[in-house]
Design an enzyme around this catalytic site. Structure first.
Site, PDB file in Angstrom:
ATOM      1  N   ASP A 356       0.879  -1.209   0.331  1.00  0.00           N
ATOM      2  CA  ASP A 356       0.130   0.010   0.058  1.00  0.00           C
ATOM      3  C   ASP A 356       0.866   1.330  -0.200  1.00  0.00           C
ATOM      4  OD1 ASP A 356      -0.753  -2.311   0.825  1.00  0.00           O
ATOM      5  OD2 ASP A 356      -2.499  -1.448   1.961  1.00  0.00           O
ATOM      6  N   GLU A 494      -6.540 -11.726  -3.700  1.00  0.00           N
ATOM      7  CA  GLU A 494      -5.985 -12.793  -2.860  1.00  0.00           C
ATOM      8  C   GLU A 494      -7.134 -13.373  -2.734  1.00  0.00           C
ATOM      9  OE1 GLU A 494      -5.391  -9.644   0.813  1.00  0.00           O
ATOM     10  OE2 GLU A 494      -3.779  -9.059   0.111  1.00  0.00           O
ATOM     11  N   LYS A 606     -11.213 -10.151  -6.164  1.00  0.00           N
ATOM     12  CA  LYS A 606     -10.912  -9.244  -4.765  1.00  0.00           C
ATOM     13  C   LYS A 606     -10.673  -7.859  -5.793  1.00  0.00           C
ATOM     14  CE  LYS A 606      -9.035  -8.734  -0.082  1.00  0.00           C
ATOM     15  NZ  LYS A 606      -7.866  -9.223   0.657  1.00  0.00           N
ATOM     16  N   GLN A 607      -9.591  -7.587  -6.262  1.00  0.00           N
ATOM     17  CA  GLN A 607      -9.308  -5.921  -6.478  1.00  0.00           C
ATOM     18  C   GLN A 607      -8.327  -6.250  -7.928  1.00  0.00           C
ATOM     19  OE1 GLN A 607      -7.134  -7.335  -2.544  1.00  0.00           O
ATOM     20  NE2 GLN A 607      -5.592  -5.425  -3.783  1.00  0.00           N
TER      21      GLN A 607
HETATM   22  O1  IFM Z   1      -2.325  -4.589   1.106  1.00  0.00           O
HETATM   23  C1  IFM Z   1      -3.737  -4.417   1.092  1.00  0.00           C
HETATM   24  C2  IFM Z   1      -4.441  -6.278   0.026  1.00  0.00           C
HETATM   25  O2  IFM Z   1      -4.023  -5.568  -1.121  1.00  0.00           O
HETATM   26  C3  IFM Z   1      -5.315  -6.213   0.439  1.00  0.00           C
HETATM   27  N1  IFM Z   1      -5.975  -7.098   1.256  1.00  0.00           N
HETATM   28  C4  IFM Z   1      -5.486  -5.449   2.564  1.00  0.00           C
HETATM   29  C5  IFM Z   1      -4.111  -5.088   2.357  1.00  0.00           C
HETATM   30  C6  IFM Z   1      -3.438  -3.821   2.976  1.00  0.00           C
HETATM   31  O3  IFM Z   1      -4.689  -2.970   3.466  1.00  0.00           O
END
Ligand code: IFM
Length: 743
Positions: A356, A494, A606-607
């Site tokens: 992050d 993830e 997820k993202q």
């Molecule tokens: O680094 C992130 C990850 O990409 C998604 N889960 C939360 C983490 C911390 O913000």
């Protein structure tokens, strides 16, 4: 203090207070912990949540100081330690304690005092939190009480509080007490031991040390009161309390100031002594001047870091809010600490540092406050020994950064999640297999260098990070099927763990090795001393460079030729397809709705993963047709279960000309903290969402990039209703201002 002093001119435009303030009006007890997070004040050394001076049931009173980690016995991993609470500043009016009484309590006990009015305001322009209440005591006396607080940006060891009381009706007897609360924990986990309190005639102090890591802390406070101030020891709570008692005549007002100073053994050898010394000086300077110095410092930061948006007040406020939280958590004078995923504003992720920081929080700092960005990159440089240790422990060469990092640089990801309702625990694999973090850090180093031209940093520090992580990848890849592959990875998505050949990871590794090869040439041409030093210390043999080149040419990049799309990982499309839109409207992630086991067997993402790759590498990823196909494939499958996702989608959608989606994703990102749309803001600010929001505007809507000559240019496409966007970036030591208008 000149209360209108924030109405200064900035960039020749009057500051509009409304667009600089986060407000709570009236009191929202049901949002207590959310608002506490939003109202955090900080100065890059520490931050304190917006909990009340007099406390409130269920509050999460937290002050986190960069670098003060402790691994308490019986806990899985180290965490940032909650520092002693410097806030307590309590008022009794004719014997009635001032506190925010909610309506239910009032009807049960009308004699407990009544809250008649309330407003809380965080002025982000000057980093000042102000809370105002109209309160009626049991005696019938009515007072207006105003609290202000700041964590000095001018001197990071000083914390200021001011209390104004006006006798609106009656002439009440006022009793003000102030102290330092040392019985603090992290959700019940005790981190402090050897706590000693002390006092002189005009100040109270405290020293303590962490139970495992042995960091020592010294904190001192003084109460500057108009009348007499006495200090008595509250034996029950074992703490000295400063007290001032006086009668406040009808319609008159009084001001009291509490100053607190704090040091740790990370700063000085005798933190207690230093805190006392600093406090004496601060008291001489006085609150007004301390606040003025603090404000001036904020003005400097905003000169460079503010983005002005005309035509969209919510976007304007959200961006300032995002940048405010980045600025209060970025270390100013310390290059051995970094910003955790939840900044310093809550216990979430235990203060651990993830990708992050490098890919989300750092870019706004690289482009607007490069010296702060450099501090954060130096944190990673100092942690190379930990990364080398992790590589070795896993049987690899070079440096393999931990997925979650603290002060030691060792891997600190917990192996198991918290117990589920049925008592079971889920294995967390990210610390083992989310290995792209090493490349993310290399990416940030190069981004910093390209924007700043800081050759000294690159040659002395950055190159070692990039090259030793490249050494790691050279030893990590596997030769299979006549090509290079990487097994058991977790990409940004993830939900799909331990997959073979994550396209994000494999493609980013190719990019990383390409950069490493160019960097070796650059070092040789520009700084032979560093070239020789690194060739020697990292064993950069000809054979190693040849291996890197071979991996670049022969890495497996999963791609579907027929559909012209990247494949997130082989086998991805064999899983069940669930269009995420079928679950609209929802307040939980699709993963939470489907359950962990089921969702990992579906194509729900997820993202941003392939989309993240597109954001980072742009057209290097593929032709525009491929980019569009990738978007059309992955966007409908994305859950945005992570706060890191919407801003990246906004950025990429803006590039693809998907204007409505870009705006919708931008708004989603903007609401993550302000509207608590993930429901977890009590754990802290989503630092990556803040940094991502900035990038969505600057890299996405405004389309800023460095052209082939390395010059910053924009290819903008801003939302229709935005009349203009103005931002400044620091390019190779020069400030460049851009104003984008729809035409
Ligand atoms: O680094 C992130 C990850 O990409 C998604 N889960 C939360 C983490 C911390 O913000």
């Amino acid at each position: 203090m000149n209360r209108l002093s924030y109405l200064i001119l900035m960039k020749n435009k009057p500051v509009q207070p409304r667009l600089w303030n986060i407000e709570e009006f009236p009191f929202h007890p049901e949002k207590l912990n959310h608002i506490e997070t939003l109202m955090t004040v900080g100065n890059g050394y520490l931050a304190t949540r917006g909990s009340f001076e007099e406390g409130y049931e269920g509050d999460i009173v937290t002050t986190l100081i960069h670098g003060i980690f402790n691994h308490a016995s019986g806990t899985a991993v180290p965490e940032l330690v909650n520092a002693p609470n410097w806030l307590p500043f309590e008022v009794h009016i004719d014997g009635t304690p001032f506190r925010l009484v909610n309506q239910n309590e009032m009807s049960l006990n009308p004699r407990g005092g009544a809250l008649l009015g309330y407003r809380q305001q965080l002025n982000m322009h000057i980093g000042l939190l102000r809370r105002e209440a109209l309160f009626r005591a049991e005696s019938g006396s009515i007072v207006r009480i105003v609290f202000e607080r700041f964590a000095s940006l001018h001197d990071e060891h000083i914390l200021g509080q001011r209390l104004d009381i006006v006798a609106v009706d009656g002439s009440p007897k006022i009793e003000v007490t102030a102290y330092i609360e040392h019985t603090v924990t992290n959700n019940g986990v005790i981190h402090w031991t050897d706590i000693k309190t002390g006092h002189t005639t005009n100040q109270v102090s405290l020293s303590a040390k962490t139970t495992q890591s042995d960091y020592r802390l010294g904190m001192s406070s003084t109460l500057l009161a108009t009348g007499d101030m006495t200090i008595t020891v509250d034996r029950g709570n074992q703490r000295p309390v400063m007290k001032s008692v006086f009668v406040l005549p009808h319609q008159e007002s009084v001001t009291l100031v509490k100053l607190t100073t704090v040091y740790t053994s990370r700063d000085v050898t005798n933190p207690l002594k230093e805190s006392i010394h600093k406090l004496e000086n601060a008291a001489i300077i006085g609150y007004e001047k301390l606040l003025n110095q603090h404000q001036s410092e904020w003005h400097k930061y905003w000169q460079d870091s503010d983005i002005q948006i005309e035509g969209d007040e919510i976007a304007q406020l959200s961006l300032r809010f995002a940048m405010y939280h980045i600025l209060i958590s970025a270390p100013r004078h310390d290059n051995d600490v970094s910003i955790g995923a939840k900044t310093l504003s809550g216990f979430g992720y235990k203060g651990h540092v993830f990708w992050d920081t490098e890919l989300f929080i750092l870019p706004p700092l690289i482009l607007t406050q490069p010296e702060l960005a450099r501090n954060l990159l130096m944190y990673r440089y100092h942690r190379l020994p930990g990364a080398r240790h992790k590589a070795k422990a896993n049987g690899y060469e070079g440096a393999m950064y931990p997925w979650e990092s603290t002060d030691t640089g060792e891997e600190t990801t917990p192996q198991w999640g918290d117990p589920q309702p049925d008592g079971s625990r889920i294995r967390i694999w990210t610390g083992d297999n989310e290995q792209h973090i090493s490349t993310d850090i290399a990416y940030a180093v190069l981004q910093y260098w390209r924007w700043t031209g800081d050759d000294t940093f690159l040659a002395r520090y950055g190159a070692e990070i990039i090259l030793d992580t490249a050494v790691f990848w050279g030893s990590r890849v596997e030769t299979k099927n006549g090509r290079y592959e990487i097994s058991r990875q977790i990409g940004p998505d993830e939900y799909h763990e331990n997959v073979d050949n994550s396209v994000f990871t494999n493609r980013m590794v190719v990019w990383h090795l390409e950069q490493a090869v160019s960097l070796v040439h650059w070092l040789k041409a520009n700084t032979l001393v560093d070239y020789n030093r690194l060739v020697e210390s990292l064993n950069l043999t000809q054979a190693r460079l040849e291996l890197w080149n071979d991996i670049i040419k022969n890495m497996f990049i999963p791609f579907d030729d027929a559909q012209q799309i990247h494949i997130q990982f082989p086998g991805f499309f064999d899983m069940e397809y669930i269009p995420v839109s079928h679950y609209y409207p929802r307040t939980a992630s699709v993963q939470a709705i489907l359950g962990h086991q089921r969702s990992i067997q579906t194509q729900v993402i997820k993202q941003a993963d392939v989309v993240m790759l597109m954001a980072l590498l742009g057209e290097e990823v593929g032709a525009s047709e491929v980019m569009v196909n990738n978007w059309n494939t992955y966007f409908p499958r994305t859950d945005h279960g992570s706060s890191l996702s919407p801003s990246i989608h906004a950025w990429v959608a803006a590039h693809l000309g998907l204007d409505d989606i870009a705006l919708e994703q931008f708004e989603h990102a903007a609401e993550i903290d302000l509207r608590n749309n993930k429901g977890n803001v009590q754990d802290g600010i989503h630092g990556a969402a803040s940094g991502g929001l900035w990038q969505a505007v600057v890299f996405g809507f405004c389309g800023l990039y460095l052209d082939e000559k390395g010059e910053p240019v924009v290819e903008a496409r801003i939302p229709d209703h935005w009349k203009s966007v103005t931002f400044t970036v620091c390019y190779r030591g020069e400030r460049r201002q851009f104003t984008i208008t729809p035409n």
